[in-house]
Design a protein around this motif. Sequence first.
Motif, PDB file in Angstrom:
ATOM      1  N   TRP A  27       9.184 -17.367  -7.731  1.00 26.48           N
ATOM      2  CA  TRP A  27       7.938 -17.104  -8.463  1.00 26.48           C
ATOM      3  C   TRP A  27       6.743 -17.173  -7.520  1.00 26.48           C
ATOM      4  N   GLN A  28       6.718 -18.197  -6.667  1.00 29.48           N
ATOM      5  CA  GLN A  28       5.629 -18.296  -5.685  1.00 29.48           C
ATOM      6  C   GLN A  28       5.635 -17.110  -4.726  1.00 29.48           C
ATOM      7  N   HIS A  29       6.817 -16.709  -4.276  1.00 28.96           N
ATOM      8  CA  HIS A  29       6.924 -15.588  -3.340  1.00 28.96           C
ATOM      9  C   HIS A  29       6.448 -14.284  -3.986  1.00 28.96           C
ATOM     10  N   ALA A  30       6.784 -14.093  -5.255  1.00 27.19           N
ATOM     11  CA  ALA A  30       6.362 -12.869  -5.951  1.00 27.19           C
ATOM     12  C   ALA A  30       4.840 -12.817  -6.099  1.00 27.19           C
ATOM     13  N   LEU A  31       4.227 -13.959  -6.434  1.00 22.86           N
ATOM     14  CA  LEU A  31       2.766 -13.985  -6.551  1.00 22.86           C
ATOM     15  C   LEU A  31       2.100 -13.712  -5.204  1.00 22.86           C
ATOM     16  N   GLN A  32       2.668 -14.262  -4.147  1.00 24.87           N
ATOM     17  CA  GLN A  32       2.075 -14.057  -2.827  1.00 24.87           C
ATOM     18  C   GLN A  32       2.160 -12.595  -2.403  1.00 24.87           C
ATOM     19  N   LYS A  33       3.322 -11.959  -2.639  1.00 26.22           N
ATOM     20  CA  LYS A  33       3.442 -10.548  -2.304  1.00 26.22           C
ATOM     21  C   LYS A  33       2.563  -9.675  -3.190  1.00 26.22           C
ATOM     22  N   ARG A  34       2.310 -10.117  -4.383  1.00 28.40           N
ATOM     23  CA  ARG A  34       1.480  -9.350  -5.317  1.00 28.40           C
ATOM     24  C   ARG A  34       0.054  -9.199  -4.815  1.00 28.40           C
ATOM     25  N   ILE A  35      -0.443 -10.174  -4.078  1.00 30.50           N
ATOM     26  CA  ILE A  35      -1.804 -10.077  -3.530  1.00 30.50           C
ATOM     27  C   ILE A  35      -1.791  -9.742  -2.040  1.00 30.50           C
ATOM     28  N   GLU A  36      -0.716 -10.056  -1.350  1.00 28.36           N
ATOM     29  CA  GLU A  36      -0.686  -9.871   0.106  1.00 28.36           C
ATOM     30  C   GLU A  36      -0.559  -8.411   0.490  1.00 28.36           C
ATOM     31  N   VAL A  37       0.327  -7.682  -0.188  1.00 26.27           N
ATOM     32  CA  VAL A  37       0.560  -6.277   0.160  1.00 26.27           C
ATOM     33  C   VAL A  37      -0.680  -5.414  -0.089  1.00 26.27           C
ATOM     34  N   PRO A  38      -1.320  -5.480  -1.268  1.00 21.07           N
ATOM     35  CA  PRO A  38      -2.546  -4.675  -1.450  1.00 21.07           C
ATOM     36  C   PRO A  38      -3.670  -5.053  -0.498  1.00 21.07           C
ATOM     37  N   MET A  39      -3.787  -6.363  -0.198  1.00 22.77           N
ATOM     38  CA  MET A  39      -4.864  -6.801   0.695  1.00 22.77           C
ATOM     39  C   MET A  39      -4.655  -6.248   2.103  1.00 22.77           C
ATOM     40  N   ALA A  40      -3.418  -6.246   2.578  1.00 19.72           N
ATOM     41  CA  ALA A  40      -3.141  -5.710   3.909  1.00 19.72           C
ATOM     42  C   ALA A  40      -3.447  -4.214   3.972  1.00 19.72           C
ATOM     43  N   LYS A  41      -3.087  -3.480   2.943  1.00 21.34           N
ATOM     44  CA  LYS A  41      -3.373  -2.044   2.921  1.00 21.34           C
ATOM     45  C   LYS A  41      -4.871  -1.781   2.823  1.00 21.34           C
ATOM     46  N   LEU A  42      -5.560  -2.599   2.025  1.00 22.77           N
ATOM     47  CA  LEU A  42      -7.003  -2.402   1.865  1.00 22.77           C
ATOM     48  C   LEU A  42      -7.727  -2.632   3.190  1.00 22.77           C
ATOM     49  N   LYS A  43      -7.321  -3.645   3.950  1.00 19.34           N
ATOM     50  CA  LYS A  43      -7.935  -3.887   5.250  1.00 19.34           C
ATOM     51  C   LYS A  43      -7.641  -2.767   6.232  1.00 19.34           C
ATOM     52  N   LYS A  44      -6.498  -2.135   6.097  1.00 16.77           N
ATOM     53  CA  LYS A  44      -6.105  -1.090   7.034  1.00 16.77           C
ATOM     54  C   LYS A  44      -6.776   0.241   6.730  1.00 16.77           C
ATOM     55  N   VAL A  45      -6.725   0.665   5.460  1.00 14.16           N
ATOM     56  CA  VAL A  45      -7.174   2.017   5.124  1.00 14.16           C
ATOM     57  C   VAL A  45      -8.637   2.069   4.699  1.00 14.16           C
ATOM     58  N   SER A  46      -9.198   0.955   4.242  1.00 12.03           N
ATOM     59  CA  SER A  46     -10.593   0.982   3.775  1.00 12.03           C
ATOM     60  C   SER A  46     -11.281  -0.349   4.073  1.00 12.03           C
ATOM     61  N   PRO A  47     -11.471  -0.668   5.357  1.00 15.23           N
ATOM     62  CA  PRO A  47     -12.116  -1.952   5.686  1.00 15.23           C
ATOM     63  C   PRO A  47     -13.564  -2.032   5.226  1.00 15.23           C
ATOM     64  N   ASN A  48     -14.226  -0.888   5.101  1.00 14.55           N
ATOM     65  CA  ASN A  48     -15.619  -0.908   4.661  1.00 14.55           C
ATOM     66  C   ASN A  48     -15.763  -1.378   3.214  1.00 14.55           C
ATOM     67  N   SER A  49     -14.689  -1.262   2.432  1.00 15.15           N
ATOM     68  CA  SER A  49     -14.764  -1.696   1.032  1.00 15.15           C
ATOM     69  C   SER A  49     -14.956  -3.195   0.910  1.00 15.15           C
ATOM     70  N   LEU A  50     -14.503  -3.941   1.906  1.00  7.91           N
ATOM     71  CA  LEU A  50     -14.623  -5.392   1.860  1.00  7.91           C
ATOM     72  C   LEU A  50     -16.001  -5.885   2.263  1.00  7.91           C
ATOM     73  N   GLU A  51     -16.896  -4.977   2.672  1.00 11.17           N
ATOM     74  CA  GLU A  51     -18.240  -5.370   3.064  1.00 11.17           C
ATOM     75  C   GLU A  51     -19.207  -5.418   1.886  1.00 11.17           C
ATOM     76  N   SER A  52     -18.776  -4.926   0.724  1.00 10.25           N
ATOM     77  CA  SER A  52     -19.631  -4.981  -0.462  1.00 10.25           C
ATOM     78  C   SER A  52     -19.602  -6.378  -1.067  1.00 10.25           C
ATOM     79  N   GLU A  53     -20.384  -6.570  -2.123  1.00 10.54           N
ATOM     80  CA  GLU A  53     -20.435  -7.878  -2.782  1.00 10.54           C
ATOM     81  C   GLU A  53     -19.090  -8.239  -3.388  1.00 10.54           C
ATOM     82  N   ASN A  54     -18.458  -7.265  -4.078  1.00  9.00           N
ATOM     83  CA  ASN A  54     -17.125  -7.512  -4.639  1.00  9.00           C
ATOM     84  C   ASN A  54     -16.103  -7.722  -3.533  1.00  9.00           C
ATOM     85  N   GLY A  55     -16.295  -7.011  -2.422  1.00  6.50           N
ATOM     86  CA  GLY A  55     -15.371  -7.187  -1.306  1.00  6.50           C
ATOM     87  C   GLY A  55     -15.424  -8.587  -0.731  1.00  6.50           C
ATOM     88  N   MET A  56     -16.613  -9.154  -0.654  1.00  4.39           N
ATOM     89  CA  MET A  56     -16.737 -10.540  -0.171  1.00  4.39           C
ATOM     90  C   MET A  56     -16.083 -11.511  -1.145  1.00  4.39           C
TER      91      MET A  56
END
Length: 758
Positions: free
Chosen positions: A560-589
């Motif tokens: 259960w812990q592993h599933a929750l971690q992958k649930r947030i880890e995989v999208p976060m890694a892709k978001l940093k790779k393909v759209s790093p500028n998105s994390l510079e907004s207020e919601n991104g912070m």
Amino acid sequence: MDDLSSWFEAKIVSSIRPRGDEIKAFTSDPDSRANLTSFCANEDCRCLYVYQLSNGTLQSSIANPDEPNISRCITFVKLGSATKLTQSNLSSSVAFFDNSVDILESINWLSLDLYLPAVTNEDTSQTIVAGKKVMLLGDKYVDLMHRFMASSEFSRLLKTGSVALPYPSLEVLHEIKSQSKRSKSTTHVIETTIISWTKQLKAVLESLDNIKFLKPLQKCLDDVMVAQTVPEVCDLFKPLIHTLHLVWEYSGYFHKKVNFHNLVGVVANEVTLKACSFLNTDLLEDTKRAFQQLKEALQLCGVFRGVYLDKKTNADILNERRFAETKKEDLRTPKTPYYRAKVYPPTEEYDLWKNLSDNSNWSDSPWPEKNSASFDTLNSFVERCNDLLDFVETIHQFRLMRKVAEVGGAGSQGLDALVSEIHEQFEKAMKSFTVSHDDLLGIKSFSQLHVATASNSKPSFEEQFFNFRLVIRNLEKRLAAVLSHSFQQCRTIGSQLRILEVFEGVNNREVIQKAIANEDHFMVSSFLHELMNVKDMLTRNKSNVPEHVNVPPIVSKLKWQHALQKRIEVPMAKLKKVSPNSLESENGMQIDELYRELTLKLDKFRDKLLKDWQRGLNPEIKERLKDFILSRLPRETDIAPNALADSRALMQVDSASAATFRLTTSGLDSSRSAESQLGPVATSPTPRKCTIWHSLRFEVRMPDTVKEIIRSMDFQTLRSLSARLEAIVGKYNYVMKSITPEERDLFHRKLNNHQPVW
């Protein structure tokens, strides 16, 4: 324009005398006609050179030609304030003359054979005023002509590395001396020549002293040019700039502001050439490699500029302090000639010491700024590399559009067709740009004058690159529309990130970012909502984790812990790779902060589970090893109506003890780290739930007692005995539950033989 061309053609034919086919080819050449048009219409263009090569070909140039095999040349020069040439002012606004390969030699002979005899003639040097002959400026012109000829001869031989002591025209001086009223001018010319010789000899001696200071600097530059990698070159900048500082501080010649600025310019140009050597001539052959090479070249220039500016700060402080001390010393020093008298003549060691330590020789000499003329070549190269960096990145991103259209990555056939059309238009724009500029780096243009480069017949790189970027901007707007439609078809976070991953970085371009700002905001908000849901789920269920079927409790919690971690880890890694500028907004912070918080909580939850399991594993195994394998059933269950109702006759295999045996027979190897084999191990009330979850890897060390137990047991024998014992017990209990009194009497003796077992 044809009338102007005919005038220039007539002058070229009378001077160079080319053949008919050669002059015809020259007049029909587009480059030649463009140079002529620029000379006539461009007010900044002051000279036009038409020259013939050794093979007979006629060529023209607005800049000073650097061809090595020029046989003849005619030069056209605009006179006075002439700007644009027309048929009416052409003859009065343009001067032309023939010159050989060495223009200084031509000027020298022209002055000696034509102009100098003309100003020497007595009839042309005097006039009649009030009935008397009055001398004009003839003697002054003779002196000026000799000075001019000496300077031109000195400059001509200086190009070859020779030193000349030009002497005046003896014939002219003899003729002037024969004129009684002009005999003094001869003496003046000779004195001027001797003074000129003295200055040249002093300059030669000074140059020999300058060589002593330049040798260490030359060695540093040689080391820079020999270095093979960018880090090696960057490590050499500190000793290079430090040596430059020493030359500035202790050399009287190079301490002068103009001379030192020229020296800094030479060093900066050498660094520019070294940075250029790390780039391939064809940057479009491999865009990824070219992108990395341009990054390294910019890094090299940036390190050089940083080291220079650090040393410049210290040098300016030293310059201000020493210059202030010099002014104070000048105020205290008497101005009488007796104070400055020297008892002994100065020696070479004295002059050197004086240059090194005497504040009275210190002059104000600040180091050039980073945007000064000394760094024009370096700054132009850096600017060009930045443009090419954007150009190469654009090529790489838009070339991927063809693959996107081929695999159907846009989302529909219509969108794929639009992407394919965008790619075709990009290829046309790139081909048009690269054809007009085969030398993208343009190092040659860095060393030319601004006027020469601005008046070139071909459009400049800046103009073509500006036009290319206009085309790219229009294509970016169309591509942004495609991305917007693709986002509307994909409403989940994973699918949206997949769209950005397919287009690989195109969304980071400024125009596309503005166009899909709403879609990007929706994606970021959705991911933020997902993180909040995971946080709420962790808070509510961490004390009561849902269990999986046929999985031990601790394994269920870890899964259960592993599933929750992958649930947030995989999208976060892709978001940093393909759209790093998105994390510079207020919601991104907020996403970044919440992601770190969740990761920390999940890691703590996992570590606590593993530590608790590890801590309780050792005593549990020891207690279970003391238990009996067989025991009586605690109560009657599923006994046939006509069977013997005696629960003492039933037995069972103790599940906890069997689980202990299963633990030791699960394939663990005590010689290996638990992190590579525990996945994790757990015991449960039923033997079939004992398992190793191999899909997870944790940093867990098995206790030494468990390792010792594992080493002392025969895994295969225990596993076989456990399975056979369960089979026997199952058959025995079945018989005892279903046996009738009559059958029991028949088998009474054999049944009594089993009683001692339990």
